[in-house]
Write a protein that holds these residues in place. Structure first.
Motif, PDB file in Angstrom:
ATOM      1  N   VAL A 510     -21.722  14.172  43.349  1.00 52.79           N
ATOM      2  CA  VAL A 510     -22.157  14.760  42.219  1.00 52.79           C
ATOM      3  C   VAL A 510     -22.457  16.346  42.327  1.00 52.79           C
ATOM      4  O   VAL A 510     -22.178  17.036  41.303  1.00 52.79           O
ATOM      5  CB  VAL A 510     -23.653  13.967  41.997  1.00 52.79           C
ATOM      6  CG1 VAL A 510     -24.367  14.962  40.943  1.00 52.79           C
ATOM      7  CG2 VAL A 510     -23.620  12.628  41.464  1.00 52.79           C
ATOM      8  N   ALA A 511     -22.844  16.917  43.351  1.00 49.30           N
ATOM      9  CA  ALA A 511     -22.814  18.094  43.703  1.00 49.30           C
ATOM     10  C   ALA A 511     -21.779  18.763  43.584  1.00 49.30           C
ATOM     11  O   ALA A 511     -21.584  19.896  43.037  1.00 49.30           O
ATOM     12  CB  ALA A 511     -23.354  18.410  45.147  1.00 49.30           C
ATOM     13  N   MET A 514     -20.887  19.397  39.957  1.00 46.45           N
ATOM     14  CA  MET A 514     -21.675  20.351  39.519  1.00 46.45           C
ATOM     15  C   MET A 514     -21.871  21.832  40.007  1.00 46.45           C
ATOM     16  O   MET A 514     -22.674  22.592  39.945  1.00 46.45           O
ATOM     17  CB  MET A 514     -23.351  19.746  39.275  1.00 46.45           C
ATOM     18  CG  MET A 514     -23.313  18.833  38.468  1.00 46.45           C
ATOM     19  SD  MET A 514     -23.637  19.388  36.883  1.00 46.45           S
ATOM     20  CE  MET A 514     -24.179  17.826  35.823  1.00 46.45           C
ATOM     21  N   HIS A 556     -29.819  19.015  35.887  1.00 52.61           N
ATOM     22  CA  HIS A 556     -28.376  18.420  35.500  1.00 52.61           C
ATOM     23  C   HIS A 556     -27.790  17.509  36.549  1.00 52.61           C
ATOM     24  O   HIS A 556     -27.587  16.510  36.139  1.00 52.61           O
ATOM     25  CB  HIS A 556     -27.274  19.570  35.310  1.00 52.61           C
ATOM     26  CG  HIS A 556     -27.856  20.683  34.410  1.00 52.61           C
ATOM     27  ND1 HIS A 556     -28.169  21.925  34.834  1.00 52.61           N
ATOM     28  CD2 HIS A 556     -28.040  20.914  33.068  1.00 52.61           C
ATOM     29  CE1 HIS A 556     -28.594  22.697  33.984  1.00 52.61           C
ATOM     30  NE2 HIS A 556     -28.532  21.982  32.754  1.00 52.61           N
ATOM     31  N   ARG A 557     -28.018  17.802  37.874  1.00 55.24           N
ATOM     32  CA  ARG A 557     -27.402  16.953  38.796  1.00 55.24           C
ATOM     33  C   ARG A 557     -28.432  15.754  38.880  1.00 55.24           C
ATOM     34  O   ARG A 557     -27.842  14.549  39.379  1.00 55.24           O
ATOM     35  CB  ARG A 557     -27.554  17.667  40.216  1.00 55.24           C
ATOM     36  CG  ARG A 557     -26.659  18.881  40.212  1.00 55.24           C
ATOM     37  CD  ARG A 557     -26.679  19.915  41.446  1.00 55.24           C
ATOM     38  NE  ARG A 557     -25.922  21.002  41.370  1.00 55.24           N
ATOM     39  CZ  ARG A 557     -25.315  21.570  42.081  1.00 55.24           C
ATOM     40  NH1 ARG A 557     -25.135  21.155  43.541  1.00 55.24           N
ATOM     41  NH2 ARG A 557     -24.630  22.622  42.169  1.00 55.24           N
ATOM     42  N   LEU A 610     -29.330  17.067  45.904  1.00 51.83           N
ATOM     43  CA  LEU A 610     -28.163  17.416  45.204  1.00 51.83           C
ATOM     44  C   LEU A 610     -27.895  19.063  45.407  1.00 51.83           C
ATOM     45  O   LEU A 610     -26.808  19.257  44.722  1.00 51.83           O
ATOM     46  CB  LEU A 610     -28.363  17.168  44.109  1.00 51.83           C
ATOM     47  CG  LEU A 610     -28.600  15.360  43.873  1.00 51.83           C
ATOM     48  CD1 LEU A 610     -29.004  14.900  42.467  1.00 51.83           C
ATOM     49  CD2 LEU A 610     -27.432  14.549  44.330  1.00 51.83           C
ATOM     50  N   MET A 611     -28.893  19.775  45.919  1.00 53.29           N
ATOM     51  CA  MET A 611     -28.411  21.322  45.835  1.00 53.29           C
ATOM     52  C   MET A 611     -27.990  21.911  47.056  1.00 53.29           C
ATOM     53  O   MET A 611     -27.007  22.575  47.291  1.00 53.29           O
ATOM     54  CB  MET A 611     -29.683  21.669  45.130  1.00 53.29           C
ATOM     55  CG  MET A 611     -30.112  21.509  43.557  1.00 53.29           C
ATOM     56  SD  MET A 611     -28.654  22.228  42.411  1.00 53.29           S
ATOM     57  CE  MET A 611     -29.161  23.998  42.917  1.00 53.29           C
ATOM     58  N   PRO A 614     -26.164  18.566  49.972  1.00 56.71           N
ATOM     59  CA  PRO A 614     -25.728  17.593  49.276  1.00 56.71           C
ATOM     60  C   PRO A 614     -25.670  16.205  50.193  1.00 56.71           C
ATOM     61  O   PRO A 614     -25.040  16.316  51.160  1.00 56.71           O
ATOM     62  CB  PRO A 614     -24.519  17.794  48.550  1.00 56.71           C
ATOM     63  CG  PRO A 614     -24.662  19.236  48.216  1.00 56.71           C
ATOM     64  CD  PRO A 614     -25.393  19.716  49.560  1.00 56.71           C
TER      65      PRO A 614
END
Length: 631
Positions: A510-511, A514, A556-557, A610-611, A614
C-alpha cells in the motif's frame, strides 16, 4: 324446549338463555352430564332454521372463552358441528360459526382437528361477496395458523393466498389485519413465502401500510418483516413505494406499531440499496430519536439502527469514523469525510455529477467495471499500462473508452450483466493487466514533454463519471488500477500463511502505491494536496477513485489498506482521527503464548504503520502509536 318441535317458536329465545347458562362452568357441567350438551349440538347441526343455527354457534362462542369449557366442548366433538354450520347458505350462520372456531382453536386439540376439516370451508368463505363473512373467516384462519405451521401449510394448499391478498385492499380494518396475520404466519415457511411473492404481496401491502388504524399498521409492518427476507422482495417493496409509509410508522405513538415497523426496517436493511433508500427517507434520524427515548425505544429499534449503518458503510464511516473488521468494504463504498449527526449524506451519483470544488475529495472504492472487452480484443490491448503512475492514466482511460465502444457495438451483452460478475473471478484479462504493469515500469524514463502531453490528454478525455445519455443506467467511475491491486495482492499476499507477514507485506504494498515511505521530518514537503487537486481537475469531479491516487497520506493509505485487506480476508478496522489522520487496527495473538495449555489471553491490538516505517506494527496506546495517530 329445544328437543320439542312443537315449541319451535320458543327455540331461539331458549338458545339465548342456554347461551347465558353455558358461561357458568358449573351449569355447563350439569348440562353436559344430563346429555343436554350433546342434544344441543345435534339440534344445531340438524336444524334448517338459520337463526337457530346462528344462535347455537353464538352460544358456543360465549361459553368457549373459558378454557375448561373449551375442553368439555372438544370432548363433545363440537368442531364437527361448527364445520357443518360453515356449509350453511346463511351468511349470519357462517359468521357465527367462524367466530366460534376462532375461539375454539385456542384449544390445541381443536386447532389440530380443523387442520383436516374446516380450513377449506373457511377459505371458501374468504371468497364470499359479504365482507363480514370474509372478515370472520380471516379471523378464524389467523387464529388457526398462529404458531401452527401445519395449518398454515393446509391453508396454502387450499389456495388461500390469492383471496387473502385480495382482502388486503378491503374496506374493513378487521379483515385486513386478520388477512395480514395469516399471510405473515404462512411466510414463516420459505416455499409459501415465495408463492406469496409471486402473487404480488409486496405491492398489495402499500395500502395497509398507509392505513390510519394502528392494528392494521402493526400487522402490515409485521407482514413486511416476514416477507422481505430476500433481495427480490425488498426490490419489489422499494419499487412499489412501500418504504416511505414504512418509515413513517417508526414515528408512531403506538408501541406495537413502532416495534413491528422497526423489525421490518431491520429486515429491509439487509441489502445496501434498500438501506441507502431507507436512510434517504429519514429512517436513521427517526430511529436515533426513538432510541434516545426511554419509553419509546425497543430492542428492534436499536437493532434496526445498527443494521442500517452496517449495510450503508459509507454513511457509517462518515458518522462514526469507525469500521470494524466485520464491516467489509464493498464496491461503491465512498469516504465523504466526517459529517454531523442529522446531516444527509448525498448519494454517490449526486456527488459524481457535481463540479469539482475546494471541498475535500471523496474517495471511491470500486473494483467493478462497466466495461468488458470481447475475447477477440484482449490481445489488442497491450498498450494499456494499468500499473503506471497518474501520468500514464490518460492512455488507460482512452483505451477504456475505446473498449467500451467496441463492447457495445459488437453486442456483447448488457452492462448490467458485466457488472454482476464478481471481480474475485480474476479472469485472464486481469492476468494480462498485471503483466502489462510490469512492462509499463520499464517505460518510466519517458521525456518530460511526453508526460506533460499525456496529462493534457487526460484533461481532454470526457469524464467517465456519469458518462452516457440520461436514459442509460448510471455506473460509478471505474478504477482499473484498483482492480490490478486486488489481483496482485490476491496472487502474491493472500497465499502467505503467517498473518503477521501478510499484514506487513500488504502494508508495504500500500505504501509503495501511495508514494512510498515518508519521513516525519519531510511530511510537510510531501505534496499530496497538489496531486489530489490535479486529479479532481482531470476528472472534473470531487470523486476520486482510490486507485488513481499515487501520493497519499494517512487517510488515503488507511482506506486502501482496509479495502485490500477485506478482499483477501485480513481482519482489520478503519479508524478516523483528527487533521487527516486515519489508521488501521489489527488483532494478533502473542506469539510467545502459542502452544500453551489453558485459556489464552485476548489478542493484542496493533496499529499498522503505512507512512513512516511501512509494515511496522505498533501496540495500541504505546508512545509510538500515539505519535502516529496524533499530530
Amino acid at each position: 324446549m329445544v328437543g320439542i318441535m312443537e315449541l319451535n317458536d320458543l327455540h331461539i329465545e331458549a338458545l339465548s338463555v342456554i347461551a347465558n347458562c353455558l358461561e357458568d362452568m358449573d351449569t355447563l357441567v350439569l348440562i353436559q352430564q344430563t346429555g343436554g350438551l350433546k342434544k344441543l349440538l345435534s339440534f344445531a347441526e340438524n336444524s334448517t332454521i338459520p337463526d337457530i343455527q346462528k344462535n347455537a354457534a353464538k352460544a358456543i362462542t360465549k361459553a368457549a372463552y373459558d378454557p375448561e369449557n373449551r375442553k368439555l366442548f372438544h370432548e363433545q366433538e363440537v368442531e364437527k358441528c361448527l364445520v357443518a354450520l360453515l356449509g350453511s347458505e346463511n351468511d349470519g350462520t357462517k359468521i357465527a360459526a367462524s367466530q366460534a372456531i376462532s375461539v375454539m382453536c385456542e384449544n390445541s386439540s381443536s386447532k389440530e382437528f380443523f387442520n383436516n376439516q374446516g380450513i377449506p370451508q373457511l377459505i371458501q368463505s374468504l371468497r364470499s361477496d359479504n365482507e363480514e363473512v370474509r372478515e370472520a373467516a380471516a379471523l378464524a384462519l389467523a387464529n388457526l395458523t398462529t404458531c401452527n405451521a401445519a395449518n398454515a401449510n393446509a391453508a396454502a394448499e387450499a389456495d388461500a393466498i390469492d383471496p387473502l391478498i385480495s382482502i388486503l385492499s378491503s374496506k374493513r380494518d378487521g379483515a385486513i389485519a386478520s388477512a395480514a396475520t395469516v399471510l405473515a404466519n404462512m411466510a414463516m415457511q420459505e416455499p409459501l413465502r415465495v408463492n406469496m411473492q409471486n402473487h404480488d404481496v409486496m405491492h398489495a401491502l402499500i395500502g395497509p401500510l398507509r392505513s390510519s388504524n394502528t392494528v392494521v399498521q402493526s400487522k402490515a409492518a409485521l407482514l413486511v418483516a416476514a416477507t422481505a427476507c430476500d433481495v427480490e422482495a425488498r426490490t419489489e417493496l422499494r419499487n412499489s413505494g412501500g418504504l416511505g409509509p414504512l418509515v413513517e410508522l417508526l414515528r408512531s405513538k403506538n408501541d406495537e406499531v413502532r416495534r413491528h415497523a422497526s423489525w421490518a426496517v431491520m429486515v429491509c436493511a439487509n441489502d445496501e440499496l434498500t438501506a441507502v433508500e431507507l436512510c434517504k427517507l429519514g429512517a436513521l434520524e427517526i430511529l436515533e430519536e426513538v432510541n434516545l427515548s426511554v419509553s419509546r425505544k425497543n430492542k428492534f429499534s436499536d437493532a434496526a439502527y445498527n443494521k442500517l449503518l452496517n449495510n450503508y458503510l459509507s454513511l457509517k464511516y462518515s458518522l462514526t469514523g469507525y469500521l470494524s473488521s466485520s464491516n467489509i468494504i464493498g464496491d461503491g463504498f465512498y469516504d465523504y469525510g466526517r459529517i454531523n449527526p442529522g446531516t444527509k449524506l448525498l448519494p454517490l451519483k449526486d456527488l459524481c455529477l457535481q463540479e469539482p470544488s475546494d471541498l475535500r475529495a471523496v474517495l471511491l472504492v470500486n473494483s467493478k467495471s462497466d466495461i468488458s472487452p470481447p475475447p477477440s480484443m484482449e490481445d489488442k490491448s497491450s498498450d494499456i499500462g494499468y500499473g503506471r503512475s497518474i501520468s500514464s492514466s490518460s492512455s488507460l482511460r482512452r483505451a477504456s473508452k475505446e473498449k467500451t465502444n467496441l463492447h457495445f457495438s459488437a453486442g456483447f451483452g448488457s452492462p448490467t450483466e458485466d457488472r454482476s460478475e464478481p471481480t474475485s473471478g480474476r479472469n485472464t484479462a486481469l492476468s494480462k493487466l498485471a503483466m502489462k504493469e510490469k512492462g509499463s515500469r520499464k517505460g518510466r524514463g519517458k521525456k518530460e514533454e511526453e508526460k506533460v502531453k499525456e496529462e493534457e490528454e487526460v484533461a481532454a478525455v470526457p469524464k467517465l463519471i456519469g458518462e452516457g445519455s440520461p436514459d442509460k443506467e448510471w455506473y460509478p467511475p471505474s478504477d482499473p488500477d484498483f482492480c490490478v491491486y486486488v489481483y496482485e495482492v490476491t496472487k502474491s499476499i493472500f497465499p502467505i500463511t503467517n498473518i503477521k507477514e501478510q499484514i506487513e507485506a500488504l502494508a508495504k504494498y500500500v505504501a509503495e502505491k501511495m508514494g512510498g515511505k515518508v519521513s516525519k521530518e519531510k511530511l510537510h514537503d510531501f505534496s499530496w494536496e497538489l496531486h489530489i487537486s490535479e486529479l479532481k481537475f482531470q476528472l472534473k469531479s470531487n470523486v476520486v477513485p482510490i486507485g488513481l491516487i499515487k501520493q497519499g497520506i494517512f487517510y488515503h493509505r488507511a482506506l486502501l489498506f482496509k479495502a485490500l485487506a477485506d478482499k483477501i480476508g485480513i481482519g482489520c478496522s478503519l479508524v478516523r482521527g483528527e487533521y487527516g489522520r486515519a489508521w488501521n487496527e489489527i488483532k494478533l495473538m502473542n506469539e510467545t503464548r502459542k502452544g500453551l495449555i489453558g485459556a489464552l489471553p485476548p489478542p493484542e491490538v496493533y496499529i499498522v504503520d503505512l507512512m513512516f516505517h511501512p509494515g511496522g506494527l505498533m501496540k495500541l496506546k504505546s508512545k509510538e502509536a500515539d505519535l502516529y495517530i496524533y499530530l
